[in-house]
Design a protein around this motif. Structure first.
Motif, PDB file in Angstrom:
ATOM      1  N   LEU A   1       0.813  -1.219   0.000  1.00  0.00           N
ATOM      2  CA  LEU A   1       0.000   0.000   0.000  1.00  0.00           C
ATOM      3  C   LEU A   1       0.839   1.258   0.000  1.00  0.00           C
ATOM      4  O   LEU A   1       0.621   2.171  -0.774  1.00  0.00           O
ATOM      5  CB  LEU A   1      -0.922  -0.011   1.214  1.00  0.00           C
ATOM      6  N   THR A   2       1.830   1.324   0.878  1.00  0.00           N
ATOM      7  CA  THR A   2       2.633   2.531   0.981  1.00  0.00           C
ATOM      8  C   THR A   2       3.766   2.562  -0.020  1.00  0.00           C
ATOM      9  O   THR A   2       4.430   3.568  -0.159  1.00  0.00           O
ATOM     10  CB  THR A   2       3.249   2.640   2.392  1.00  0.00           C
TER      11      THR A   2
ATOM     12  N   GLN B   1      -6.430   8.864   2.049  1.00  0.00           N
ATOM     13  CA  GLN B   1      -5.306   8.997   1.116  1.00  0.00           C
ATOM     14  C   GLN B   1      -4.223   9.909   1.688  1.00  0.00           C
ATOM     15  O   GLN B   1      -3.022   9.610   1.587  1.00  0.00           O
ATOM     16  CB  GLN B   1      -5.819   9.538  -0.210  1.00  0.00           C
TER      17      GLN B   1
ATOM     18  N   ILE C   1      -2.209   8.123   4.338  1.00  0.00           N
ATOM     19  CA  ILE C   1      -1.247   7.190   3.752  1.00  0.00           C
ATOM     20  C   ILE C   1      -0.009   7.930   3.260  1.00  0.00           C
ATOM     21  O   ILE C   1       1.122   7.443   3.382  1.00  0.00           O
ATOM     22  CB  ILE C   1      -1.915   6.409   2.596  1.00  0.00           C
TER      23      ILE C   1
ATOM     24  N   ALA D   1     -11.811   3.525  -0.764  1.00  0.00           N
ATOM     25  CA  ALA D   1     -10.474   3.399  -0.185  1.00  0.00           C
ATOM     26  C   ALA D   1     -10.064   1.934  -0.055  1.00  0.00           C
ATOM     27  O   ALA D   1      -8.904   1.576  -0.285  1.00  0.00           O
ATOM     28  CB  ALA D   1     -10.426   4.094   1.177  1.00  0.00           C
TER      29      ALA D   1
ATOM     30  N   GLU E   1      -9.299   0.936  -3.886  1.00  0.00           N
ATOM     31  CA  GLU E   1      -8.202   1.595  -4.583  1.00  0.00           C
ATOM     32  C   GLU E   1      -6.926   1.714  -3.759  1.00  0.00           C
ATOM     33  O   GLU E   1      -5.824   1.740  -4.326  1.00  0.00           O
ATOM     34  CB  GLU E   1      -8.644   2.991  -5.034  1.00  0.00           C
ATOM     35  N   LEU E   2      -7.056   1.816  -2.446  1.00  0.00           N
ATOM     36  CA  LEU E   2      -5.890   2.000  -1.588  1.00  0.00           C
ATOM     37  C   LEU E   2      -5.536   0.753  -0.794  1.00  0.00           C
ATOM     38  O   LEU E   2      -4.540   0.735  -0.077  1.00  0.00           O
ATOM     39  CB  LEU E   2      -6.139   3.177  -0.618  1.00  0.00           C
TER      40      LEU E   2
END
Length: 342
Positions: free
Chosen positions: A29-30, A288, A291, A64, A67-68
Protein backbone atom coordinates in the motif's frame (compact mmCIF):
# COMPACT_ATOMS: atom_id res chain seq x y z
CA UNK A 1 10.37 -5.30 0.18
CA UNK A 2 9.79 -3.27 -3.00
CA UNK A 3 12.03 -5.65 -4.97
CA UNK A 4 10.13 -8.69 -3.63
CA UNK A 5 6.78 -7.15 -4.64
CA UNK A 6 8.01 -6.34 -8.15
CA UNK A 7 9.45 -9.83 -8.49
CA UNK A 8 6.15 -11.36 -7.42
CA UNK A 9 4.30 -9.33 -10.02
CA UNK A 10 6.80 -10.39 -12.72
CA UNK A 11 6.41 -14.03 -11.80
CA UNK A 12 2.64 -13.72 -11.99
CA UNK A 13 2.86 -12.05 -15.39
CA UNK A 14 5.27 -14.63 -16.80
CA UNK A 15 3.09 -17.48 -15.60
CA UNK A 16 0.11 -16.01 -17.45
CA UNK A 17 -1.80 -15.30 -14.23
CA UNK A 18 -3.10 -11.86 -13.32
CA UNK A 19 -1.93 -10.54 -9.98
CA UNK A 20 -4.98 -9.83 -7.82
CA UNK A 21 -5.04 -7.58 -4.76
CA UNK A 22 -5.06 -10.73 -2.66
CA UNK A 23 -1.85 -11.87 -4.37
CA UNK A 24 -0.02 -8.72 -3.35
CA UNK A 25 0.40 -8.01 0.33
CA UNK A 26 -1.39 -4.99 1.78
CA UNK A 27 2.16 -3.95 2.74
CA UNK A 28 2.43 -2.76 -0.86
CA UNK A 29 0.00 0.00 0.00
CA UNK A 30 2.63 2.53 0.98
CA UNK A 31 5.12 1.41 -1.64
CA UNK A 32 7.64 0.86 1.15
CA UNK A 33 6.04 -2.00 3.00
CA UNK A 34 6.23 -0.02 6.23
CA UNK A 35 2.70 -0.54 7.52
CA UNK A 36 -0.79 -1.78 6.90
CA UNK A 37 -3.40 0.97 7.19
CA UNK A 38 -6.48 0.01 9.18
CA UNK A 39 -9.20 2.64 9.08
CA UNK A 40 -12.00 2.93 11.61
CA UNK A 41 -15.31 4.58 10.72
CA UNK A 42 -17.94 5.40 13.35
CA UNK A 43 -21.41 6.08 11.94
CA UNK A 44 -24.14 7.73 13.95
CA UNK A 45 -27.19 5.76 15.05
CA UNK A 46 -28.81 5.80 11.59
CA UNK A 47 -25.81 3.82 10.34
CA UNK A 48 -25.34 2.49 6.85
CA UNK A 49 -28.54 2.23 4.89
CA UNK A 50 -29.80 5.76 5.50
CA UNK A 51 -29.43 6.46 1.75
CA UNK A 52 -27.96 9.80 2.70
CA UNK A 53 -25.14 11.04 4.93
CA UNK A 54 -23.87 7.77 6.42
CA UNK A 55 -24.06 5.97 3.10
CA UNK A 56 -22.01 8.72 1.47
CA UNK A 57 -19.27 8.23 4.06
CA UNK A 58 -19.47 4.48 3.53
CA UNK A 59 -19.02 4.94 -0.21
CA UNK A 60 -15.77 6.81 0.43
CA UNK A 61 -14.55 4.01 2.67
CA UNK A 62 -15.50 1.38 0.07
CA UNK A 63 -13.48 3.27 -2.53
CA UNK A 64 -10.47 3.40 -0.18
CA UNK A 65 -10.72 -0.35 0.38
CA UNK A 66 -10.72 -0.95 -3.37
CA UNK A 67 -8.20 1.60 -4.58
CA UNK A 68 -5.89 2.00 -1.59
CA UNK A 69 -6.13 -1.57 -0.25
CA UNK A 70 -6.78 -0.41 3.30
CA UNK A 71 -8.40 -2.60 5.90
CA UNK A 72 -11.33 -1.19 7.85
CA UNK A 73 -13.66 -1.63 10.78
CA UNK A 74 -17.08 0.04 10.81
CA UNK A 75 -19.24 0.60 13.87
CA UNK A 76 -22.54 2.36 14.54
CA UNK A 77 -23.12 4.30 17.74
CA UNK A 78 -25.05 2.03 20.06
CA UNK A 79 -26.70 4.90 21.92
CA UNK A 80 -27.88 8.37 20.93
CA UNK A 81 -25.67 10.13 23.49
CA UNK A 82 -22.07 11.19 24.03
CA UNK A 83 -21.26 8.08 26.05
CA UNK A 84 -22.43 5.77 23.29
CA UNK A 85 -20.47 7.65 20.66
CA UNK A 86 -17.33 7.76 22.83
CA UNK A 87 -17.60 4.00 23.31
CA UNK A 88 -17.65 3.52 19.53
CA UNK A 89 -14.57 5.68 19.02
CA UNK A 90 -12.77 4.01 21.91
CA UNK A 91 -13.53 0.58 20.47
CA UNK A 92 -11.98 1.52 17.13
CA UNK A 93 -8.88 3.19 18.55
CA UNK A 94 -8.23 0.44 21.08
CA UNK A 95 -8.59 -2.11 18.29
CA UNK A 96 -5.76 -0.50 16.34
CA UNK A 97 -7.65 1.60 13.81
CA UNK A 98 -5.74 4.67 12.67
CA UNK A 99 -7.14 6.97 11.39
CA UNK A 100 -10.56 6.93 13.03
CA UNK A 101 -13.28 8.86 11.20
CA UNK A 102 -16.42 10.06 13.02
CA UNK A 103 -19.44 10.66 10.79
CA UNK A 104 -21.28 13.76 11.95
CA UNK A 105 -21.08 16.76 14.28
CA UNK A 106 -22.81 14.85 17.07
CA UNK A 107 -19.47 13.11 17.71
CA UNK A 108 -17.80 16.38 18.74
CA UNK A 109 -17.90 15.88 22.52
CA UNK A 110 -16.88 12.23 22.18
CA UNK A 111 -13.94 13.13 19.90
CA UNK A 112 -12.77 15.72 22.41
CA UNK A 113 -12.62 13.06 25.12
CA UNK A 114 -11.29 10.04 23.24
CA UNK A 115 -8.64 11.94 21.25
CA UNK A 116 -6.95 12.78 24.56
CA UNK A 117 -6.95 9.11 25.55
CA UNK A 118 -5.30 8.05 22.28
CA UNK A 119 -2.80 10.81 21.38
CA UNK A 120 -1.08 8.64 18.76
CA UNK A 121 -4.31 8.06 16.82
CA UNK A 122 -5.52 10.56 14.25
CA UNK A 123 -9.23 11.32 14.53
CA UNK A 124 -11.25 12.99 11.77
CA UNK A 125 -14.73 14.39 12.30
CA UNK A 126 -17.17 15.43 9.60
CA UNK A 127 -19.08 18.70 10.00
CA UNK A 128 -17.52 20.02 13.19
CA UNK A 129 -14.54 22.27 13.92
CA UNK A 130 -15.06 22.83 17.63
CA UNK A 131 -12.34 20.40 18.73
CA UNK A 132 -8.82 21.73 18.31
CA UNK A 133 -6.10 19.18 18.98
CA UNK A 134 -2.95 18.01 17.24
CA UNK A 135 -4.59 14.67 16.45
CA UNK A 136 -8.04 15.88 15.34
CA UNK A 137 -8.83 17.00 11.79
CA UNK A 138 -12.17 18.59 10.86
CA UNK A 139 -13.73 17.88 7.46
CA UNK A 140 -16.10 20.72 6.58
CA UNK A 141 -18.31 21.26 3.53
CA UNK A 142 -19.85 24.29 1.80
CA UNK A 143 -23.41 22.99 2.07
CA UNK A 144 -24.77 26.45 1.38
CA UNK A 145 -23.18 26.48 -2.09
CA UNK A 146 -24.70 23.18 -3.18
CA UNK A 147 -28.02 24.18 -1.63
CA UNK A 148 -27.96 27.44 -3.62
CA UNK A 149 -27.87 25.40 -6.84
CA UNK A 150 -30.77 23.14 -5.90
CA UNK A 151 -32.68 26.20 -4.66
CA UNK A 152 -32.31 27.67 -8.11
CA UNK A 153 -33.56 24.38 -9.58
CA UNK A 154 -36.55 24.47 -7.24
CA UNK A 155 -37.53 27.95 -8.37
CA UNK A 156 -37.12 27.04 -12.02
CA UNK A 157 -39.36 23.97 -11.59
CA UNK A 158 -42.01 25.57 -9.37
CA UNK A 159 -45.34 26.49 -10.93
CA UNK A 160 -46.86 27.97 -7.75
CA UNK A 161 -44.07 30.34 -6.79
CA UNK A 162 -43.86 28.57 -3.44
CA UNK A 163 -41.28 26.00 -2.35
CA UNK A 164 -40.57 24.19 0.90
CA UNK A 165 -37.64 23.15 3.08
CA UNK A 166 -37.67 20.34 5.65
CA UNK A 167 -34.75 20.42 8.10
CA UNK A 168 -34.03 17.43 10.30
CA UNK A 169 -32.85 19.29 13.41
CA UNK A 170 -32.74 23.05 13.95
CA UNK A 171 -28.97 23.46 14.34
CA UNK A 172 -26.48 25.85 12.65
CA UNK A 173 -25.33 23.15 10.22
CA UNK A 174 -28.82 22.58 8.78
CA UNK A 175 -29.43 26.34 8.77
CA UNK A 176 -26.60 26.50 6.20
CA UNK A 177 -28.65 24.28 3.89
CA UNK A 178 -31.73 26.46 4.42
CA UNK A 179 -29.84 29.71 3.84
CA UNK A 180 -28.28 28.54 0.60
CA UNK A 181 -31.53 27.04 -0.68
CA UNK A 182 -33.46 30.23 0.01
CA UNK A 183 -30.81 32.41 -1.63
CA UNK A 184 -30.71 30.16 -4.69
CA UNK A 185 -34.48 30.18 -5.12
CA UNK A 186 -34.63 33.96 -4.78
CA UNK A 187 -31.81 34.40 -7.29
CA UNK A 188 -34.27 33.04 -9.87
CA UNK A 189 -37.48 34.56 -8.53
CA UNK A 190 -37.18 37.42 -6.09
CA UNK A 191 -40.81 37.02 -5.06
CA UNK A 192 -40.77 33.28 -4.43
CA UNK A 193 -41.96 32.11 -1.02
CA UNK A 194 -39.82 29.60 0.88
CA UNK A 195 -41.67 27.81 3.68
CA UNK A 196 -39.53 26.10 6.32
CA UNK A 197 -40.22 23.34 8.82
CA UNK A 198 -37.84 21.66 11.26
CA UNK A 199 -38.60 18.25 12.72
CA UNK A 200 -36.89 18.65 16.11
CA UNK A 201 -34.67 20.97 18.11
CA UNK A 202 -31.75 20.20 20.45
CA UNK A 203 -31.44 18.36 22.71
CA UNK A 204 -33.86 16.28 20.65
CA UNK A 205 -31.98 15.04 17.57
CA UNK A 206 -34.62 12.52 16.50
CA UNK A 207 -35.42 14.65 13.44
CA UNK A 208 -32.63 12.96 11.53
CA UNK A 209 -34.24 9.54 11.81
CA UNK A 210 -38.02 9.97 11.86
CA UNK A 211 -39.56 9.35 8.42
CA UNK A 212 -43.06 9.78 9.87
CA UNK A 213 -42.19 13.33 10.95
CA UNK A 214 -40.63 14.02 7.55
CA UNK A 215 -43.77 12.79 5.82
CA UNK A 216 -46.05 14.96 7.98
CA UNK A 217 -43.92 18.09 7.54
CA UNK A 218 -43.71 17.74 3.78
CA UNK A 219 -47.44 17.04 3.53
CA UNK A 220 -48.15 20.25 5.42
CA UNK A 221 -45.88 22.27 3.11
CA UNK A 222 -47.56 20.78 0.04
CA UNK A 223 -51.04 21.44 1.46
CA UNK A 224 -50.05 25.07 1.98
CA UNK A 225 -49.13 25.45 -1.69
CA UNK A 226 -45.48 24.46 -2.07
CA UNK A 227 -44.82 22.26 -5.09
CA UNK A 228 -41.09 21.61 -4.55
CA UNK A 229 -39.73 20.32 -1.21
CA UNK A 230 -36.04 20.08 -0.29
CA UNK A 231 -35.40 17.70 2.60
CA UNK A 232 -32.12 18.08 4.52
CA UNK A 233 -33.16 15.63 7.20
CA UNK A 234 -31.12 12.45 6.96
CA UNK A 235 -33.29 9.35 7.17
CA UNK A 236 -36.40 11.47 7.67
CA UNK A 237 -36.14 12.54 4.05
CA UNK A 238 -37.61 9.21 2.94
CA UNK A 239 -40.91 10.20 4.53
CA UNK A 240 -40.83 13.60 2.87
CA UNK A 241 -40.31 11.92 -0.49
CA UNK A 242 -43.36 9.74 0.06
CA UNK A 243 -45.50 12.80 0.73
CA UNK A 244 -44.26 14.47 -2.45
CA UNK A 245 -44.88 11.36 -4.54
CA UNK A 246 -48.53 11.42 -3.44
CA UNK A 247 -49.09 14.89 -4.94
CA UNK A 248 -49.23 15.02 -8.76
CA UNK A 249 -46.81 17.52 -10.24
CA UNK A 250 -44.83 18.04 -7.03
CA UNK A 251 -41.06 17.62 -6.85
CA UNK A 252 -38.69 16.45 -4.12
CA UNK A 253 -35.05 17.46 -3.80
CA UNK A 254 -32.68 15.08 -2.04
CA UNK A 255 -29.52 15.68 -0.06
CA UNK A 256 -25.96 14.41 0.46
CA UNK A 257 -26.03 11.64 -2.16
CA UNK A 258 -27.88 11.28 -5.48
CA UNK A 259 -31.17 10.11 -3.99
CA UNK A 260 -32.76 9.65 -7.41
CA UNK A 261 -30.61 6.53 -7.66
CA UNK A 262 -31.60 5.11 -4.28
CA UNK A 263 -35.26 6.13 -4.02
CA UNK A 264 -37.99 3.48 -4.29
CA UNK A 265 -39.32 2.98 -7.80
CA UNK A 266 -42.61 4.71 -7.02
CA UNK A 267 -40.80 7.79 -5.69
CA UNK A 268 -37.81 8.03 -8.03
CA UNK A 269 -39.47 10.00 -10.89
CA UNK A 270 -40.42 12.77 -8.43
CA UNK A 271 -36.83 13.35 -7.19
CA UNK A 272 -35.87 16.31 -9.35
CA UNK A 273 -32.26 16.56 -8.16
CA UNK A 274 -30.17 16.25 -4.99
CA UNK A 275 -27.66 18.50 -3.31
CA UNK A 276 -24.47 16.47 -3.49
CA UNK A 277 -22.38 16.74 -0.38
CA UNK A 278 -19.32 14.76 -1.34
CA UNK A 279 -18.65 13.16 2.00
CA UNK A 280 -17.38 10.20 -0.01
CA UNK A 281 -14.61 12.40 -1.46
CA UNK A 282 -13.81 13.80 1.97
CA UNK A 283 -13.47 10.36 3.56
CA UNK A 284 -11.43 8.96 0.68
CA UNK A 285 -9.12 11.96 0.48
CA UNK A 286 -8.51 11.97 4.23
CA UNK A 287 -7.49 8.30 4.13
CA UNK A 288 -5.31 9.00 1.12
CA UNK A 289 -3.67 11.95 2.88
CA UNK A 290 -2.96 9.78 5.93
CA UNK A 291 -1.25 7.19 3.75
CA UNK A 292 0.88 9.92 2.20
CA UNK A 293 2.00 11.08 5.64
CA UNK A 294 -0.38 13.95 6.37
CA UNK A 295 -1.27 13.15 9.96
CA UNK A 296 -1.79 16.59 11.43
CA UNK A 297 -4.85 18.09 13.03
CA UNK A 298 -6.57 21.11 11.55
CA UNK A 299 -9.42 21.97 9.20
CA UNK A 300 -10.03 20.86 5.61
CA UNK A 301 -12.79 22.48 3.57
CA UNK A 302 -14.64 21.02 0.61
CA UNK A 303 -16.51 23.47 -1.62
CA UNK A 304 -17.46 23.83 -5.29
CA UNK A 305 -13.85 24.46 -6.27
CA UNK A 306 -12.74 21.01 -5.11
CA UNK A 307 -15.92 19.11 -6.03
CA UNK A 308 -16.95 19.07 -2.39
CA UNK A 309 -20.57 19.95 -3.20
CA UNK A 310 -22.75 20.06 -6.30
CA UNK A 311 -26.07 18.91 -7.70
CA UNK A 312 -27.28 15.67 -9.28
CA UNK A 313 -28.42 15.33 -12.89
CA UNK A 314 -29.58 11.70 -12.94
CA UNK A 315 -33.23 12.63 -13.44
CA UNK A 316 -33.64 13.79 -17.05
CA UNK A 317 -36.23 16.30 -15.82
CA UNK A 318 -33.55 18.57 -14.33
CA UNK A 319 -31.36 18.63 -17.39
CA UNK A 320 -33.34 21.39 -19.12
CA UNK A 321 -32.33 23.66 -16.25
CA UNK A 322 -28.63 22.89 -16.51
CA UNK A 323 -27.67 26.03 -18.47
CA UNK A 324 -29.08 28.24 -15.70
CA UNK A 325 -27.62 26.03 -12.96
CA UNK A 326 -24.19 25.97 -14.57
CA UNK A 327 -24.32 29.74 -14.88
CA UNK A 328 -25.12 29.96 -11.16
CA UNK A 329 -22.27 27.57 -10.38
CA UNK A 330 -19.83 29.67 -12.40
CA UNK A 331 -20.96 32.86 -10.66
CA UNK A 332 -20.22 31.28 -7.28
CA UNK A 333 -16.83 30.01 -8.46
CA UNK A 334 -15.92 33.42 -9.89
CA UNK A 335 -16.84 35.21 -6.70
CA UNK A 336 -19.66 37.17 -8.34
CA UNK A 337 -22.08 35.49 -5.91
CA UNK A 338 -21.29 34.97 -2.24
CA UNK A 339 -23.73 32.47 -0.82
CA UNK A 340 -24.95 33.16 2.74
CA UNK A 341 -24.46 30.43 5.31
CA UNK A 342 -26.93 31.72 7.88
Amino acid sequence: MRQRIVAALLVAALSGCAATPAAVSSDALTGLGAEVIHVGVAYDTAGRGDKSFNDAAGAGLDRARKELLVEATEVTAAAENDEGRAASLRQLAAGGSNPVIAVGFLYAAAIGTVAQEFPDTLFAIIDDASVTADNVVSLLFAEEQGSFLVGAAAALASRTGRVGFVGGVDVPLIRKFEAGYTAGARSVDGDIRVDVRYLSRPPDFSGFGAPDKGRAAAARLLADGADVVYAAAGGSGAGAFEAVAAVPGAWAIGVDSDQYLSAPEAVRPRVLTSMLKRVDNGVFQEIQAYIKGDRKGGVKRYDLKVDGVGYATSNPAVRKYRPQLEQARYRILSGAVRVPSS
